[in-house]
Design a protein around this motif. Structure first.
Motif, mmCIF file in Angstrom:
data_model
loop_
_atom_site.group_PDB
_atom_site.id
_atom_site.type_symbol
_atom_site.label_atom_id
_atom_site.label_comp_id
_atom_site.label_asym_id
_atom_site.label_seq_id
_atom_site.Cartn_x
_atom_site.Cartn_y
_atom_site.Cartn_z
ATOM 1 N N ASN A 1 -19.321 20.235 -33.865
ATOM 2 C CA ASN A 1 -18.771 19.137 -33.106
ATOM 3 C C ASN A 1 -18.973 17.961 -34.150
ATOM 4 N N GLU A 2 -19.172 17.133 -34.886
ATOM 5 C CA GLU A 2 -19.568 16.183 -35.487
ATOM 6 C C GLU A 2 -18.169 15.577 -36.688
ATOM 7 N N VAL A 3 -17.483 16.721 -36.658
ATOM 8 C CA VAL A 3 -16.387 16.684 -37.636
ATOM 9 C C VAL A 3 -15.061 16.106 -36.222
ATOM 10 N N ILE A 4 -15.223 17.466 -35.476
ATOM 11 C CA ILE A 4 -14.243 16.894 -34.639
ATOM 12 C C ILE A 4 -14.117 15.631 -33.498
ATOM 13 N N ALA A 5 -15.498 15.037 -33.409
ATOM 14 C CA ALA A 5 -15.698 13.884 -33.267
ATOM 15 C C ALA A 5 -15.443 12.987 -34.103
ATOM 16 N N ASN A 6 -15.469 12.844 -35.011
ATOM 17 C CA ASN A 6 -14.982 11.727 -36.615
ATOM 18 C C ASN A 6 -13.326 12.139 -36.476
ATOM 19 N N GLY A 7 -13.036 13.286 -36.435
ATOM 20 C CA GLY A 7 -11.473 13.513 -35.619
ATOM 21 C C GLY A 7 -10.765 12.211 -34.563
ATOM 22 N N LEU A 8 -11.802 13.145 -33.592
ATOM 23 C CA LEU A 8 -11.233 11.978 -32.848
ATOM 24 C C LEU A 8 -11.286 10.213 -33.101
ATOM 25 N N LYS A 9 -12.366 10.235 -34.071
ATOM 26 C CA LYS A 9 -12.254 8.447 -33.813
ATOM 27 C C LYS A 9 -11.309 7.998 -35.001
ATOM 28 N N GLU A 10 -11.012 9.090 -35.659
ATOM 29 C CA GLU A 10 -9.729 8.686 -36.440
ATOM 30 C C GLU A 10 -8.284 8.876 -36.081
ATOM 31 N N ALA A 11 -8.137 9.705 -35.277
ATOM 32 C CA ALA A 11 -6.767 9.849 -34.553
ATOM 33 C C ALA A 11 -6.697 8.372 -33.711
ATOM 34 N N LEU A 12 -8.454 7.711 -32.503
ATOM 35 C CA LEU A 12 -7.861 6.956 -31.893
ATOM 36 C C LEU A 12 -7.251 5.483 -32.748
ATOM 37 N N ASP A 13 -8.316 5.592 -33.872
ATOM 38 C CA ASP A 13 -7.725 4.158 -34.818
ATOM 39 C C ASP A 13 -6.597 4.322 -35.372
ATOM 40 N N GLN A 14 -6.767 5.372 -36.294
ATOM 41 C CA GLN A 14 -4.556 5.259 -36.379
ATOM 42 C C GLN A 14 -3.392 5.689 -35.722
ATOM 43 N N GLY A 15 -3.714 6.582 -34.530
ATOM 44 C CA GLY A 15 -2.877 6.715 -33.604
ATOM 45 C C GLY A 15 -2.277 5.966 -32.511
ATOM 46 N N ILE A 16 -3.200 5.897 -31.289
ATOM 47 C CA ILE A 16 -3.074 4.846 -29.933
ATOM 48 C C ILE A 16 -3.531 2.586 -30.742
ATOM 49 N N ASP A 17 -4.141 3.059 -31.016
ATOM 50 C CA ASP A 17 -4.613 1.606 -31.341
ATOM 51 C C ASP A 17 -3.709 0.562 -32.450
ATOM 52 N N LYS A 18 -3.661 1.985 -33.550
ATOM 53 C CA LYS A 18 -2.374 1.318 -34.496
ATOM 54 C C LYS A 18 -0.970 0.926 -33.558
ATOM 55 N N GLN A 19 -0.538 2.142 -33.120
ATOM 56 C CA GLN A 19 0.609 1.660 -32.194
ATOM 57 C C GLN A 19 0.823 0.664 -31.841
ATOM 58 N N VAL A 20 -0.112 0.615 -31.030
ATOM 59 C CA VAL A 20 -0.278 -0.795 -30.017
ATOM 60 C C VAL A 20 0.018 -2.016 -30.703
ATOM 61 N N ARG A 21 -1.042 -2.172 -31.644
ATOM 62 C CA ARG A 21 -1.103 -3.473 -32.562
ATOM 63 C C ARG A 21 -0.022 -4.117 -33.311
ATOM 64 N N LYS A 22 1.068 -2.740 -33.917
ATOM 65 C CA LYS A 22 2.853 -3.104 -34.472
ATOM 66 C C LYS A 22 3.119 -3.088 -32.877
ATOM 67 N N LEU A 23 3.304 -3.368 -31.999
ATOM 68 C CA LEU A 23 4.044 -3.949 -31.145
ATOM 69 C C LEU A 23 3.142 -4.904 -30.346
ATOM 70 N N THR A 24 1.901 -5.677 -30.804
ATOM 71 C CA THR A 24 1.659 -6.498 -30.692
ATOM 72 C C THR A 24 1.488 -8.044 -31.247
ATOM 73 N N GLN A 25 2.632 -7.475 -32.510
ATOM 74 C CA GLN A 25 2.938 -8.480 -33.524
ATOM 75 C C GLN A 25 3.901 -9.188 -33.017
ATOM 76 N N THR A 26 3.920 -10.636 -34.122
ATOM 77 C CA THR A 26 5.199 -10.995 -33.765
ATOM 78 C C THR A 26 6.566 -10.015 -34.290
ATOM 79 N N ASP A 27 7.560 -10.584 -33.547
ATOM 80 C CA ASP A 27 8.228 -9.476 -34.083
ATOM 81 C C ASP A 27 8.673 -8.332 -33.600
ATOM 82 N N GLY A 28 6.982 -7.739 -32.752
ATOM 83 C CA GLY A 28 6.926 -6.231 -32.602
ATOM 84 C C GLY A 28 8.074 -5.877 -31.862
ATOM 85 N N PHE A 29 8.517 -6.564 -31.117
ATOM 86 C CA PHE A 29 9.856 -6.083 -30.423
ATOM 87 C C PHE A 29 10.950 -6.976 -30.303
ATOM 88 N N TYR A 30 10.845 -8.139 -30.911
ATOM 89 C CA TYR A 30 11.834 -8.470 -31.226
ATOM 90 C C TYR A 30 12.885 -8.164 -32.018
#
Length: 236
Positions: A37-66
């Protein structure tokens, strides 16, 4: 959706830890014994860090949309004639600035998406996750869009309105529209740019999620961990 979104969508917060382990045990080539269960939880944290948050950060950067042709916000149909007319009379710089501030507002707003996505994933049931994993190539994106669109719109719109004021977009577009409306023989325009940019920002977020989801579903090279390889072997 994103790098490792599949892990989130399959094993993130299933109805019980036992169910999580049962799913892992059923995956091809997996004994299941090595995934605590601990490994699964760590997988969740890694997925969130490199998944949702990473993709959102890319779009929030200057020229992320432009400067991203997949999601760059273009003018609404009724304003494209404004853009063309301004360029035709030598006001191309003003037209460029008007387009840029629309995209800047979207870049400001997208940072509001992260907590909403995280809360949505936390509420996902075991059945939801299984159906998404075995669904079509944009099943995760469709699920997130159905669950988050209203909440994101409510978050994005006031941020975009505030951003317009901060970067002077309201003044820029007031000047653009005033100049255009003063040109003889043109039809007057007065579009709701706040609503338009809000909708376009939402569309851009989901489009980028879909790109990442297809990538991880179809490219073995994108499954960068043993857990990803085992999980997505089930949908191959």
């Amino acid at each position: 959706m994103i790098k490792k979104i599949g892990v989130v969508l399959l094993i993130l917060l299933a109805t019980s830890c036992n169910e999580l382990q049962q799913v892992v045990n059923q995956l091809p080539g997996s004994s299941g014994a090595g995934l605590s269960n601990e490994v699964i939880a760590n997988g969740l944290k890694e997925a969130l860090d490199q998944g949702i948050d990473k993709q959102v950060r890319k779009l929030t950067q200057t020229d992320g949309f432009y400067k991203n042709e997949l999601v760059k916000i273009l003018l609404p149909e009724e304003l494209r004639k404004v853009d063309k007319t301004l360029r035709d009379i030598g006001l191309g710089n003003l037209a460029d600035e008007g387009l840029k501030v629309l995209n800047r507002a979207a870049e400001d707003a997208v940072s509001e998406a992260t907590p909403i996505f995280i809360n949505t994933v936390k509420e996902m049931t075991f059945t939801d996750a299984k159906n998404i994993l075995l669904g079509n190539n944009n099943a995760a994106t469709t699920y997130l869009q159905n669950k988050t669109n209203t909440a994101l719109y409510e978050k994005f719109k006031p941020v975009i309105k505030s951003s317009f004021e901060k970067v002077g977009a309201d003044k820029i577009w007031s000047s653009i529209i005033t100049r255009y409306n003063a040109i003889p023989l043109t039809n007057k325009v007065n579009p709701d740019l706040t609503d338009y940019v809000t909708q376009q920002a939402l569309s851009g977020v989901y489009k980028m999620i879909a790109v990442e989801e297809v990538d991880i579903r179809t490219k073995l090279s994108s499954r960068t961990t043993d857990l990803l390889r085992k999980v997505f072997a089930l949908q191959d």
